[in-house]
Scaffold this motif. Structure first.
Motif, PDB file in Angstrom:
ATOM      1  N   TYR A   1       0.837  -1.199   0.000  1.00  0.00           N
ATOM      2  CA  TYR A   1       0.000   0.000   0.000  1.00  0.00           C
ATOM      3  C   TYR A   1       0.875   1.254   0.000  1.00  0.00           C
ATOM      4  O   TYR A   1       0.586   2.225  -0.718  1.00  0.00           O
ATOM      5  CB  TYR A   1      -0.941  -0.006   1.198  1.00  0.00           C
ATOM      6  CG  TYR A   1      -1.867   1.196   1.260  1.00  0.00           C
ATOM      7  CD1 TYR A   1      -2.693   1.530   0.190  1.00  0.00           C
ATOM      8  CD2 TYR A   1      -1.922   1.989   2.398  1.00  0.00           C
ATOM      9  CE1 TYR A   1      -3.540   2.625   0.253  1.00  0.00           C
ATOM     10  CE2 TYR A   1      -2.773   3.084   2.468  1.00  0.00           C
ATOM     11  CZ  TYR A   1      -3.580   3.403   1.389  1.00  0.00           C
ATOM     12  OH  TYR A   1      -4.426   4.484   1.457  1.00  0.00           O
TER      13      TYR A   1
ATOM     14  N   LEU B   1       0.816   4.203  -2.777  1.00  0.00           N
ATOM     15  CA  LEU B   1       0.687   5.637  -2.512  1.00  0.00           C
ATOM     16  C   LEU B   1       1.858   6.423  -3.095  1.00  0.00           C
ATOM     17  O   LEU B   1       1.675   7.514  -3.650  1.00  0.00           O
ATOM     18  CB  LEU B   1       0.594   5.892  -1.010  1.00  0.00           C
ATOM     19  CG  LEU B   1      -0.664   5.396  -0.299  1.00  0.00           C
ATOM     20  CD1 LEU B   1      -0.557   5.662   1.198  1.00  0.00           C
ATOM     21  CD2 LEU B   1      -1.920   6.024  -0.879  1.00  0.00           C
TER      22      LEU B   1
ATOM     23  N   HIS C   1       1.462   6.671  -6.830  1.00  0.00           N
ATOM     24  CA  HIS C   1       0.351   7.588  -7.105  1.00  0.00           C
ATOM     25  C   HIS C   1       0.787   9.038  -6.894  1.00  0.00           C
ATOM     26  O   HIS C   1       0.439   9.921  -7.695  1.00  0.00           O
ATOM     27  CB  HIS C   1      -0.816   7.221  -6.183  1.00  0.00           C
ATOM     28  CG  HIS C   1      -2.124   7.801  -6.578  1.00  0.00           C
ATOM     29  ND1 HIS C   1      -2.778   7.467  -7.734  1.00  0.00           N
ATOM     30  CD2 HIS C   1      -2.899   8.710  -5.948  1.00  0.00           C
ATOM     31  CE1 HIS C   1      -3.903   8.143  -7.804  1.00  0.00           C
ATOM     32  NE2 HIS C   1      -4.010   8.904  -6.723  1.00  0.00           N
TER      33      HIS C   1
ATOM     34  N   LEU D   1      -2.913  12.806  -0.074  1.00  0.00           N
ATOM     35  CA  LEU D   1      -1.989  11.715  -0.378  1.00  0.00           C
ATOM     36  C   LEU D   1      -0.694  11.881   0.409  1.00  0.00           C
ATOM     37  O   LEU D   1      -0.171  10.916   0.982  1.00  0.00           O
ATOM     38  CB  LEU D   1      -1.731  11.687  -1.882  1.00  0.00           C
ATOM     39  CG  LEU D   1      -0.906  10.566  -2.459  1.00  0.00           C
ATOM     40  CD1 LEU D   1      -1.436   9.205  -2.044  1.00  0.00           C
ATOM     41  CD2 LEU D   1      -0.891  10.669  -3.969  1.00  0.00           C
TER      42      LEU D   1
ATOM     43  N   ASP E   1      -1.257  10.805   3.965  1.00  0.00           N
ATOM     44  CA  ASP E   1      -1.249   9.343   4.106  1.00  0.00           C
ATOM     45  C   ASP E   1       0.177   8.807   4.106  1.00  0.00           C
ATOM     46  O   ASP E   1       0.527   7.938   4.908  1.00  0.00           O
ATOM     47  CB  ASP E   1      -2.055   8.678   2.983  1.00  0.00           C
ATOM     48  CG  ASP E   1      -3.562   8.756   3.193  1.00  0.00           C
ATOM     49  OD1 ASP E   1      -4.008   9.175   4.285  1.00  0.00           O
ATOM     50  OD2 ASP E   1      -4.290   8.390   2.254  1.00  0.00           O
TER      51      ASP E   1
END
Length: 165
Positions: free
Chosen positions: A44, A48, A51, A79, A82
């Motif tokens: 994950y 991220l 992305h 983002l 995160d």
């Protein structure tokens, strides 16, 4: 509400053309990002990070074309939050590769706003405890309604710009 891709799509050459010219790129992105296992914290985090490299460039591009676009909501800050919550560095933004045109900007907006729909699906795949601000932005009830519902929605405004009434 009629779904995107409904029977009247054939009447709307702008949307049909946009889908046609972007199909291979869309499939390539789906394939590249499908390798991430979102329930696994390491994977994950990689998702991220990948992305973030692209989203920052796309949002900077859209900002330069804001006068020709419907109102849109940036997500890069979410983002970054995160990534920081996971203890990961915010990566350098990938160099832009978009030609400077309002038509291209509409295509970029179409992709980014459409990806919010994907965020709803992806949020269900995340392991408990992983940060999810980037996904939650769409999944909160009021944001989802604002995005999808009625003629004033962001999605409908974007579709109108590419030829869908």
């Amino acid at each position: 509400m009629e779904t995107v891709g409904g029977a009247d799509e054939q009447k709307n050459s702008g949307l049909t053309e946009l889908r046609h010219v972007s199909r291979k790129a869309h499939e390539a992105v789906d394939e590249a990002f499908s390798r991430f296992e979102l329930a696994d914290p390491q994977s994950y985090g990689d998702f991220l990070t990948a992305h973030a490299r692209v989203l920052g460039a796309a949002e900077a591009y859209l900002s330069r074309h804001a006068a020709s676009l419907p109102v849109w909501r940036p997500r890069a800050a979410l983002l970054k939050d995160d990534l920081r919550q996971m203890g990961l560095a915010v990566p350098a933004v990938q160099a832009e590769c978009f030609p400077e045109s309002d038509g291209t900007a509409m295509g970029v907006l179409y992709v980014l706003e459409g990806s919010r729909l994907g965020g709803r699906v992806l949020s269900g795949r995340l392991a408990e405890g992983l940060p999810r601000a980037i996904c939650r932005r769409f999944t909160r009830r009021e944001n989802g309604r604002r995005f999808l519902s009625g003629s004033g929605s962001i999605w409908m405004k974007a579709m109108q710009c590419v030829g869908r009434p």
